[in-house]
Design an enzyme around this catalytic site. Structure first.
Site, short mmCIF file in Angstrom:
data_model
loop_
_atom_site.label_atom_id
_atom_site.label_comp_id
_atom_site.label_asym_id
_atom_site.label_seq_id
_atom_site.Cartn_x
_atom_site.Cartn_y
_atom_site.Cartn_z
CD1 TRP A 1 32.33 -34.12 -12.51
CD2 TRP A 1 30.97 -35.85 -12.11
NE1 TRP A 1 31.51 -33.78 -11.47
CE2 TRP A 1 30.67 -34.81 -11.20
CE3 TRP A 1 30.24 -37.04 -12.03
CZ2 TRP A 1 29.66 -34.93 -10.22
CZ3 TRP A 1 29.24 -37.16 -11.07
CH2 TRP A 1 28.97 -36.11 -10.18
CE LYS B 1 27.23 -29.86 -13.98
NZ LYS B 1 27.29 -29.63 -12.54
CG ASP C 1 30.17 -35.52 -19.00
OD1 ASP C 1 29.37 -34.57 -19.19
OD2 ASP C 1 30.38 -36.01 -17.87
N1 PMP Z 1 29.62 -34.96 -15.63
C1 PMP Z 1 30.03 -33.75 -15.26
C2 PMP Z 1 31.16 -33.10 -16.01
C3 PMP Z 1 29.41 -33.09 -14.19
O1 PMP Z 1 29.82 -31.88 -13.82
C4 PMP Z 1 28.34 -33.72 -13.52
C5 PMP Z 1 27.57 -33.07 -12.41
N2 PMP Z 1 28.21 -32.16 -11.65
C6 PMP Z 1 27.97 -35.01 -13.92
C7 PMP Z 1 28.61 -35.59 -15.00
C8 PMP Z 1 26.84 -35.74 -13.26
O2 PMP Z 1 25.69 -35.18 -13.68
P1 PMP Z 1 24.24 -35.61 -13.16
O3 PMP Z 1 24.14 -35.15 -11.76
O4 PMP Z 1 23.35 -34.88 -14.11
O5 PMP Z 1 24.13 -37.07 -13.27
#
Ligand code: PMP
Length: 363
Positions: free
Chosen positions: A105, A199, A175
């Site tokens: 991510w 989450k 994030d």
């Molecule tokens: N950052 C992290 C740390 C994540 O775990 C996730 C989703 N698993 C995301 C970003 C992406 O999130 P979204 O699907 O809400 O765009």
């Protein structure tokens, strides 16, 4: 299906929600008390909805002791949109943004930021398969960077920062999608944090953004209005129609966390829950934790078995036993137990019991 038939849901997200939250939402679904309409059927400009939104924001402020000079926004587009929107607002032409690369991510955040401006990767643990986190002395920071970005919890790789990186006076941006409100967070150390809700906070479709007010001055008028933090802040997240139902559930979830005793109490529960699984992983060597011991996540516990064949059996048999979603992310394989705030301790105990049985039968 009745509520008593719920199974143990180890999904990484969207993930398990607190049962009291679901039950309250269920009870109030046809009509919010005294309103005669569902939360999904009322105007986002009605007194009722504005009340729900304001209460959610107040509860968030109280839960994490968020200083008055921070705005709390409820946006859409997921954390993934923040990968673009945040640099579009905070990274001016000619500036440099520091990014710490600790997982898939973080990598995606870097990829999008590079489309907006200049990125300095201050450290990366990619060559070590993201099993650990960089030490403070490994960070090559840019003096006067526009901001420094990192990922507090690496959902796929199962690592989590315990101490914040020290970036001096540079605004720290995080994030926090997969560990928001799982432990105390000192917002005053950050310029901005963002998290997709699905989450620890509620359903997908809401993104919580907490931003220090002075940073709003960086948002250029030339940005599309929907991608402009200042526009959203000036309109209390009601510039356009927000995810009203998602905000409602997020509000209930934050209140539920407060009812448990707040972030310190939740952190203690999360420590205990994760500790039980890590103790089992370390017990004999039959299971192997993939994250380095000092970087282990309390939210996403990742581990492997001796062979992919055994891992397939583990996934099939655990699913059959009512332990759903233990298969690791497709990019890394292995197993992952996602045990966010709302994941009940009884589910952790059931997993530990299953792991013991599986080892007895196959070890
Ligand atoms: N950052 C992290 C740390 C994540 O775990 C996730 C989703 N698993 C995301 C970003 C992406 O999130 P979204 O699907 O809400 O765009």
């Amino acid at each position: 299906m009745s509520t008593t038939a719920r199974i143990h849901n180890f999904s990484a997200g969207p993930a398990v929600l607190a049962l009291p939250v679901l039950e309250e939402a269920q009870q109030n679904l046809p009509s919010l008390p005294g309103v005669g309409m569902s939360v999904m059927e009322i105007s986002h400009r009605s007194k009722t909805f504005e009340g729900l939104l304001d209460r959610a924001i107040e509860d968030i402020r109280a839960l994490a002791d968020i200083p008055a000079n921070y705005k709390i926004l409820m946006l859409q587009g997921g954390a993934s949109l923040q990968f673009s929107m945040m640099p579009m607002n905070l990274l001016a032409a000619g500036g440099v943004a520091d990014y710490i690369d600790t997982g898939s991510w973080s990598g995606k955040a870097i990829k999008e930021a590079k489309k907006v401006g200049t990125v300095n990767v201050a450290a990366s643990t990619k060559t070590a398969k993201y099993a650990s986190l960089p030490a403070q002395q490994d960070l090559t920071l840019t003096p006067r960077a526009a901001y420094a970005h990192f990922t507090t919890n690496n959902t796929i790789e199962g690592t989590e920062w315990t101490a914040l990186p020290d970036v001096g006076d540079v605004p720290l941006v995080a994030d926090t999608s997969s560990d928001m409100f799982s432990r105390p967070i000192d917002i005053s150390r950050f310029g901005l944090v963002y998290s997709g809700a699905q989450k620890n906070l509620g359903p997908s479709g809401v993104t919580l953004v907490i931003i220090r007010e002075d940073l709003l001055e960086r948002s250029s008028d030339t940005l599309p209005s929907m991608l402009n933090y200042k526009v959203h802040a000036e309109n209390n997240s009601l510039y356009n129609t927000p995810n009203t139902f998602g905000i409602y559930i997020l509000g209930l979830t934050v209140r539920w966390i407060r009812s448990l005793g707040g972030l310190a109490a939740v952190a203690a529960i999360n420590q205990r829950k994760a500790g039980k699984i890590y103790t089992e992983i370390d017990r004999t060597g039959f299971y192997r934790g993939t994250a380095s011991t000092e970087s282990r996540s309390l939210m996403n516990v990742t581990f492997r078995l001796a062979s992919e064949e055994l891992e397939k059996m583990f996934v099939a048999e655990s699913t059959a036993a009512g332990l759903d979603g233990l298969k690791g992310h497709r990019s890394v394989g292995g197993m992952r137990a996602s045990i966010y705030n709302a994941f009940p301790e009884a589910g952790v105990d059931a997993l530990v019991e299953f792991m013991r049985e599986f080892e007895r039968a196959r070890g």
